[in-house]
Design an enzyme around this catalytic site. Sequence first.
Site, PDB file in Angstrom:
ATOM      1  N   GLY A  31     -12.640 -13.987 -10.657  1.00  0.00           N
ATOM      2  CA  GLY A  31     -12.265 -14.445  -9.176  1.00  0.00           C
ATOM      3  C   GLY A  31     -13.029 -14.161  -8.129  1.00  0.00           C
ATOM      4  O   GLY A  31     -14.090 -13.681  -8.054  1.00  0.00           O
ATOM      5  N   SER A  74      -3.153 -13.700   2.400  1.00  0.00           N
ATOM      6  CA  SER A  74      -3.126 -15.027   2.115  1.00  0.00           C
ATOM      7  C   SER A  74      -2.246 -15.768   3.282  1.00  0.00           C
ATOM      8  O   SER A  74      -1.630 -15.068   3.948  1.00  0.00           O
ATOM      9  CB  SER A  74      -2.478 -15.366   0.821  1.00  0.00           C
ATOM     10  OG  SER A  74      -2.012 -16.785   0.735  1.00  0.00           O
ATOM     11  N   TYR A 104       5.422 -13.379  -3.399  1.00  0.00           N
ATOM     12  CA  TYR A 104       4.002 -13.448  -3.131  1.00  0.00           C
ATOM     13  C   TYR A 104       3.811 -13.390  -1.662  1.00  0.00           C
ATOM     14  O   TYR A 104       2.864 -12.651  -1.246  1.00  0.00           O
ATOM     15  CB  TYR A 104       3.396 -14.541  -3.725  1.00  0.00           C
ATOM     16  CG  TYR A 104       1.717 -14.560  -3.791  1.00  0.00           C
ATOM     17  CD1 TYR A 104       1.015 -13.449  -4.536  1.00  0.00           C
ATOM     18  CD2 TYR A 104       1.161 -15.332  -2.808  1.00  0.00           C
ATOM     19  CE1 TYR A 104      -0.239 -13.634  -4.470  1.00  0.00           C
ATOM     20  CE2 TYR A 104      -0.237 -15.261  -2.729  1.00  0.00           C
ATOM     21  CZ  TYR A 104      -0.894 -14.363  -3.745  1.00  0.00           C
ATOM     22  OH  TYR A 104      -2.404 -14.368  -3.585  1.00  0.00           O
ATOM     23  N   ALA A 145     -11.829  -6.616 -10.079  1.00  0.00           N
ATOM     24  CA  ALA A 145     -13.287  -6.983  -9.982  1.00  0.00           C
ATOM     25  C   ALA A 145     -13.796  -7.825 -11.133  1.00  0.00           C
ATOM     26  O   ALA A 145     -14.853  -7.696 -11.351  1.00  0.00           O
ATOM     27  CB  ALA A 145     -13.963  -5.824  -9.776  1.00  0.00           C
TER      28      ALA A 145
END
Length: 278
Positions: free
Chosen positions: A12, A136, A161, A9
Amino acid sequence: MKTMLITGATSGIGLAAAHQLAAAGHHLLLVGRDHEKLAAATTSVRAVATADIDALPCDLSHLDEVRALADTVRARYDRLDVLANNAGGFFYHRTETPDGLEATFAVNHLAGFLLTELLLDLLRDSAPARILFTSSTMHHGASLHLDDPQLRHGYTGAGAYGRAKLANILYVRDLARRLSGTRVSANAFHPGVVATGIWDSAPWFARPALAVGKRLLMSTPEQGGRTLTYLAADPDVAAVSGCYFQRNRVTAPTPAAQDDAAATRLHRVCAELVGLPE
């Protein structure tokens, strides 16, 4: 007013969503690893808030800190309406956490997995409640590599990732099944390709192109944060669970992200890695 915990938090997407949710009057628990950045983020969010904003420091690469965070939340708060597992990181070279875990998987998935599992009872008691994972489109083409969960062989930053983001989607599918009938939903989402600090770990030769991409092609953190805000607070998605969202719409993820047998095995492997019973 709802009580919402947001990891990652301090910058971004997480910070942008925190501003949006605070302005709507929600009680926020902001989680970040850097104490100075967390203090600054908390101050900035409080400036637009109409409810309490609390800062909870935690380095998600340390499993003991994740456990301590869960203990703090359970001891300090009598309800939790939204758990947003948003923190992430990109490691170009293979790195291990202090717990000896491959860092990309540990930060992007295992920390959120452990925190969620430790807070499930509180979320059930707070129902209707929501669990979110920032995933993502990089899960496309990814493989879980559950026979080599530490990715000791063939590591690439992008591959690691993508694997973690694939795991996010599979986990929410598994959670949705386990939480059926409890009024606790679990969803993952792609926030867009957002100009955040996650790109700062790219190799030197890629940074000029990424700098141009940030300015001209990528979404702003505020735009990316709106998807988190939508899934955390909009009544239209209160009953939606086990889904993957893009641009605030349910979107079919890859076939690998819809493999329920893989999701079950993933849960077993993750539980073993973080020291939870299966």
